[in-house]
Scaffold this active site. Structure first.
Site, PDB file in Angstrom:
ATOM      1  N   ARG A 296     -42.621  16.816  24.367  1.00  0.00           N
ATOM      2  CA  ARG A 296     -43.420  17.541  23.365  1.00  0.00           C
ATOM      3  C   ARG A 296     -44.878  17.615  23.786  1.00  0.00           C
ATOM      4  O   ARG A 296     -45.540  18.642  23.588  1.00  0.00           O
ATOM      5  CB  ARG A 296     -43.274  16.865  22.000  1.00  0.00           C
TER       6      ARG A 296
ATOM      7  N   GLU B 120     -44.305  21.819   5.803  1.00  0.00           N
ATOM      8  CA  GLU B 120     -44.638  20.437   6.158  1.00  0.00           C
ATOM      9  C   GLU B 120     -45.072  19.662   4.922  1.00  0.00           C
ATOM     10  O   GLU B 120     -45.582  20.243   3.963  1.00  0.00           O
ATOM     11  CB  GLU B 120     -45.789  20.405   7.174  1.00  0.00           C
TER      12      GLU B 120
ATOM     13  N   LYS C 220     -48.760  19.655  18.909  1.00  0.00           N
ATOM     14  CA  LYS C 220     -49.406  18.489  18.274  1.00  0.00           C
ATOM     15  C   LYS C 220     -50.856  18.450  18.740  1.00  0.00           C
ATOM     16  O   LYS C 220     -51.204  17.715  19.661  1.00  0.00           O
ATOM     17  CB  LYS C 220     -48.651  17.212  18.628  1.00  0.00           C
TER      18      LYS C 220
END
Ligand SMILES: *Cc1c(COP(=O)(O)O)cnc(C)c1O
Length: 337
Positions: free
Chosen positions: A79, A217, A181
């Site tokens: 990721r 989220e 991220k």
């Protein structure tokens, strides 16, 4: 430094060692452990001005037999590299990533909380663009660093539901950086988060930025809901951060609990179909959602005070695997040698 393992929060603690590697002239150096917790970087570093940075978060778990587990760190490596691609930063080879994480845990071994305290060692890998660049373009030098600190359990008194409020702000754009991220998403979330706290909610719920009709989220965690038909449903969207905890729960829901695991739309006007709901992520583990404040109503799922049976089962299964108390699917647990 003496640490009261049973009363740790989620706060920065300077542990003795961190790992730092540099990318210069088109290549990574070997990197090394250092005791210096201050970064020396150019004032014009693109990470500071244009947000060219990304990070990861994972934990080391002290086992009953005294050993230490990592939970799917290879997924964090993958990721990080997807985030790096999105922000035009060089990938960190998986080998370097895993070496850095392993070395940092081993060097700070005395700071891995003992089994049974509920505390863990939180590990923060960070990739930043540095160097003398003032125009809007990618950096020509990068720093990859990994540091760690002991943190307490998310819920001190055990698993407990909390309430959330739907936000009018978006944390990410439809084709933006929601799935990466990166710090920019978090900078955008500080104000909405603060407004939610002021109204006594744990955090806010972000809706899909295109139609504002679907849950995306829960603060900085992913959402899941359990229906009365034994389905485990979690939102699917390109602007959600793909949580490793979420994908692990999808697997466990289906293979261990025998639920039907679904990634799909979670419409705000269909919350009635859920008998339980929760937020999931490395920091939050599984946080049961008591209720959600929408524009029209306060919607309670299972209970504002009690944890639902499926949520509890999922929690026990996940945490049991992370601490090495339960058998893990192949490849999920890395033993820190
Ligand atoms: C890191 C993160 C998560 C959780 O991902 P995990 O891999 O489960 O820790 C969820 N949402 C956001 C926005 C995140 O940054």
């Amino acid at each position: 430094m003496t640490i009261d393992w049973n009363n740790l929060g989620f706060d920065y603690i300077k542990t003795p060692w961190r790992f730092l590697a540099k990318w210069q002239n088109g290549a990574w150096n070997d990197g090394e452990l250092t005791e210096d917790n201050v970064l020396h970087i150019s004032e014009s570093s693109p990470a500071l001005h244009y947000g060219q940075q990304c990070f990861e978060g994972l934990k080391a778990y002290g086992r009953k037999d005294g050993g230490v587990n990592l939970f799917r760190p290879d997924e964090n490596s993958k990721r990080l590299n997807r985030s790096a691609d999105r922000l035009r930063m060089p990938q960190v080879p998986e080998e370097l990533f895993l070496k850095a994480v392993n070395e940092v845990v081993k060097a700070n071994r005395a700071f891995v909380p003992p089994y049974g305290t509920g505390a863990t060692l939180y590990i923060r890998p960070l990739l930043i663009g540095v160097g003398d660049v003032i125009g809007v373009k990618p950096a020509n030098e990068f720093i990859f660093t990994v540091f760690c600190m002991p943190v307490g359990p998310y819920f001190k008194g055990g698993l407990a539901p909390t309430n959330f409020i739907v936000s009018d702000y978006d944390r990410a754009a439809p084709n933006g950086t929601g799935a990466a991220k990166v710090g920019g998403n978090y900078a955008a979330s500080l104000l909405p988060g603060e407004e939610a706290h002021k109204k006594n909610f744990s955090d806010c719920i972000y809706l899909d930025p295109e139609t504002h009709t679907k849950i995306e989220e829960v603060g900085s965690a992913n959402f899941f809901g359990i229906t009365k038909d034994n389905e485990f449903i979690t939102p699917k969207s390109p602007s959600i951060l793909p949580s490793i905890t979420k994908y692990s729960l999808l697997h466990l829901a289906e293979h261990t609990l025998g639920l039907k695991a679904i990634e799909g739309d979670v419409y705000l006007n269909e919350l009635d179909k859920f008998v339980e709901a929760g937020a999931c992520g490395t920091a939050a583990v599984i946080s049961p959602i008591g209720g959600i404040q929408t524009h029209d109503e306060f919607h309670v799922f299972y209970s504002e005070t009690e944890v639902g049976p499926v949520t509890k089962k999922l929690y026990n299964e996940l945490v049991g695997i992370q601490y090495g108390d339960r058998p893990a699917p192949e490849g999920w647990i890395f033993d820190v040698e």
